[in-house]
Write a protein that holds these residues in place. Structure first.
Motif, PDB file in Angstrom:
ATOM      1  N   ASP A  95      50.932  30.458  28.000  1.00 54.64           N
ATOM      2  CA  ASP A  95      50.794  31.778  27.380  1.00 54.64           C
ATOM      3  C   ASP A  95      50.340  31.593  25.939  1.00 54.64           C
ATOM      4  N   ARG A  96      49.486  32.490  25.469  1.00 55.30           N
ATOM      5  CA  ARG A  96      49.044  32.434  24.068  1.00 55.30           C
ATOM      6  C   ARG A  96      50.194  32.794  23.145  1.00 55.30           C
ATOM      7  N   LEU A  97      50.190  32.177  21.978  1.00 49.26           N
ATOM      8  CA  LEU A  97      51.138  32.514  20.918  1.00 49.26           C
ATOM      9  C   LEU A  97      50.360  33.012  19.718  1.00 49.26           C
ATOM     10  N   ALA A  98      51.003  33.811  18.901  1.00 48.08           N
ATOM     11  CA  ALA A  98      50.393  34.218  17.637  1.00 48.08           C
ATOM     12  C   ALA A  98      50.284  32.993  16.740  1.00 48.08           C
ATOM     13  N   SER A  99      49.349  33.009  15.824  1.00 42.20           N
ATOM     14  CA  SER A  99      49.194  31.898  14.882  1.00 42.20           C
ATOM     15  C   SER A  99      50.502  31.613  14.164  1.00 42.20           C
ATOM     16  N   TRP A 100      50.779  30.357  13.998  1.00 43.83           N
ATOM     17  CA  TRP A 100      51.948  29.869  13.262  1.00 43.83           C
ATOM     18  C   TRP A 100      53.272  30.201  13.932  1.00 43.83           C
ATOM     19  N   GLU A 101      53.257  30.551  15.202  1.00 49.05           N
ATOM     20  CA  GLU A 101      54.513  30.825  15.894  1.00 49.05           C
ATOM     21  C   GLU A 101      55.098  29.502  16.408  1.00 49.05           C
ATOM     22  N   VAL A 102      55.410  28.658  15.463  1.00 58.72           N
ATOM     23  CA  VAL A 102      55.994  27.339  15.727  1.00 58.72           C
ATOM     24  C   VAL A 102      57.020  27.100  14.635  1.00 58.72           C
ATOM     25  N   LYS A 103      58.106  26.421  14.984  1.00 63.88           N
ATOM     26  CA  LYS A 103      59.167  26.213  13.993  1.00 63.88           C
ATOM     27  C   LYS A 103      59.731  24.802  14.123  1.00 63.88           C
ATOM     28  N   ALA A 104      60.425  24.372  13.106  1.00 64.65           N
ATOM     29  CA  ALA A 104      61.071  23.060  13.133  1.00 64.65           C
ATOM     30  C   ALA A 104      61.986  22.986  14.343  1.00 64.65           C
ATOM     31  N   GLY A 105      61.921  21.871  15.030  1.00 66.09           N
ATOM     32  CA  GLY A 105      62.729  21.663  16.222  1.00 66.09           C
ATOM     33  C   GLY A 105      61.974  21.880  17.516  1.00 66.09           C
ATOM     34  N   ASP A 106      60.856  22.634  17.477  1.00 65.95           N
ATOM     35  CA  ASP A 106      60.048  22.837  18.681  1.00 65.95           C
ATOM     36  C   ASP A 106      59.434  21.514  19.114  1.00 65.95           C
ATOM     37  N   PHE A 107      59.348  21.295  20.435  1.00 60.36           N
ATOM     38  CA  PHE A 107      58.618  20.141  20.956  1.00 60.36           C
ATOM     39  C   PHE A 107      57.195  20.600  21.218  1.00 60.36           C
ATOM     40  N   VAL A 108      56.226  19.867  20.671  1.00 64.50           N
ATOM     41  CA  VAL A 108      54.826  20.274  20.764  1.00 64.50           C
ATOM     42  C   VAL A 108      53.928  19.114  21.171  1.00 64.50           C
ATOM     43  N   THR A 109      52.776  19.474  21.684  1.00 64.21           N
ATOM     44  CA  THR A 109      51.653  18.548  21.812  1.00 64.21           C
ATOM     45  C   THR A 109      50.532  19.178  21.020  1.00 64.21           C
ATOM     46  N   VAL A 110      49.945  18.401  20.113  1.00 65.75           N
ATOM     47  CA  VAL A 110      48.869  18.900  19.268  1.00 65.75           C
ATOM     48  C   VAL A 110      47.592  18.138  19.615  1.00 65.75           C
ATOM     49  N   GLU A 111      46.576  18.888  20.033  1.00 66.99           N
ATOM     50  CA  GLU A 111      45.256  18.309  20.238  1.00 66.99           C
ATOM     51  C   GLU A 111      44.546  18.437  18.904  1.00 66.99           C
ATOM     52  N   CYS A 112      44.045  17.316  18.374  1.00 67.18           N
ATOM     53  CA  CYS A 112      43.419  17.378  17.062  1.00 67.18           C
ATOM     54  C   CYS A 112      42.243  16.416  16.983  1.00 67.18           C
ATOM     55  N   ARG A 113      41.497  16.575  15.930  1.00 62.17           N
ATOM     56  CA  ARG A 113      40.379  15.665  15.671  1.00 62.17           C
ATOM     57  C   ARG A 113      40.548  15.138  14.248  1.00 62.17           C
ATOM     58  N   LEU A 114      40.028  13.964  14.030  1.00 60.94           N
ATOM     59  CA  LEU A 114      40.099  13.335  12.722  1.00 60.94           C
ATOM     60  C   LEU A 114      38.889  13.782  11.908  1.00 60.94           C
ATOM     61  N   GLU A 115      39.143  14.364  10.743  1.00 63.88           N
ATOM     62  CA  GLU A 115      38.084  14.758   9.806  1.00 63.88           C
ATOM     63  C   GLU A 115      38.335  13.982   8.531  1.00 63.88           C
ATOM     64  N   GLY A 116      37.598  12.920   8.354  1.00 59.24           N
ATOM     65  CA  GLY A 116      37.852  12.039   7.215  1.00 59.24           C
ATOM     66  C   GLY A 116      39.206  11.392   7.392  1.00 59.24           C
ATOM     67  N   GLU A 117      40.103  11.630   6.462  1.00 59.88           N
ATOM     68  CA  GLU A 117      41.446  11.047   6.516  1.00 59.88           C
ATOM     69  C   GLU A 117      42.495  12.004   7.082  1.00 59.88           C
ATOM     70  N   ARG A 118      42.104  13.240   7.393  1.00 61.04           N
ATOM     71  CA  ARG A 118      43.115  14.188   7.860  1.00 61.04           C
ATOM     72  C   ARG A 118      42.895  14.566   9.316  1.00 61.04           C
TER      73      ARG A 118
END
Length: 131
Positions: A95-118
């Motif tokens: 299900d979609r969540l609103a932006s930033w609807e994540v909090k400390a303690g949540d278990f997550v998987t983050v798909e990301c890409r490397l842009e320079g050093e970040r």
């Protein structure tokens, strides 16, 4: 065409579309763990990842991953399906969540890409707590 072939074809098409929309699969990294910090003003979340597995002085080492969140970052929650909600008993539903609807303690998987050093989040998927 058999139902099995239709399902396989649809899954393959969905995977191809997902890869095409986020760049090559080799460019996408996945990090999973518990959220340890959410900093909206800095535009980051920090994930404590247990991997690669290391133990130092009897303690499991948690690697902090600071990941940038952009306006394009998608947020979703994955949960067990209710009976009859998916073709597979107790399958998973996203299900979609609103932006930033994540909090400390949540278990997550983050798909990301490397842009320079970040690392920049493409998608943050929160695992719903077990029922």
């Amino acid at each position: 065409m058999s139902t099995k072939r239709v399902v396989v074809w649809l899954l393959a098409a969905a995977l191809a579309a997902a890869v095409a929309s986020t760049g090559s699969a080799a460019d996408v990294r996945r990090h999973s763990g518990s959220v340890t910090a959410v900093d909206r003003s800095a535009g980051t979340i920090t994930v404590g990842e247990l991997g690669p597995w290391k133990v130092v002085r009897g303690e499991t080492v948690v690697t902090p991953r600071v990941i940038a969140v952009t306006p394009e970052t998608e947020f979703a929650r994955v949960r067990r399906a209710a009976e009859g909600e998916t073709p597979w008993p107790r399958g998973f539903v996203e299900d979609r969540l609103a932006s930033w609807e994540v909090k400390a303690g949540d278990f997550v998987t983050v798909e990301c890409r490397l842009e320079g050093e970040r690392m920049v989040a493409l998608k943050v998927t929160v695992a719903a707590p077990a029922e």
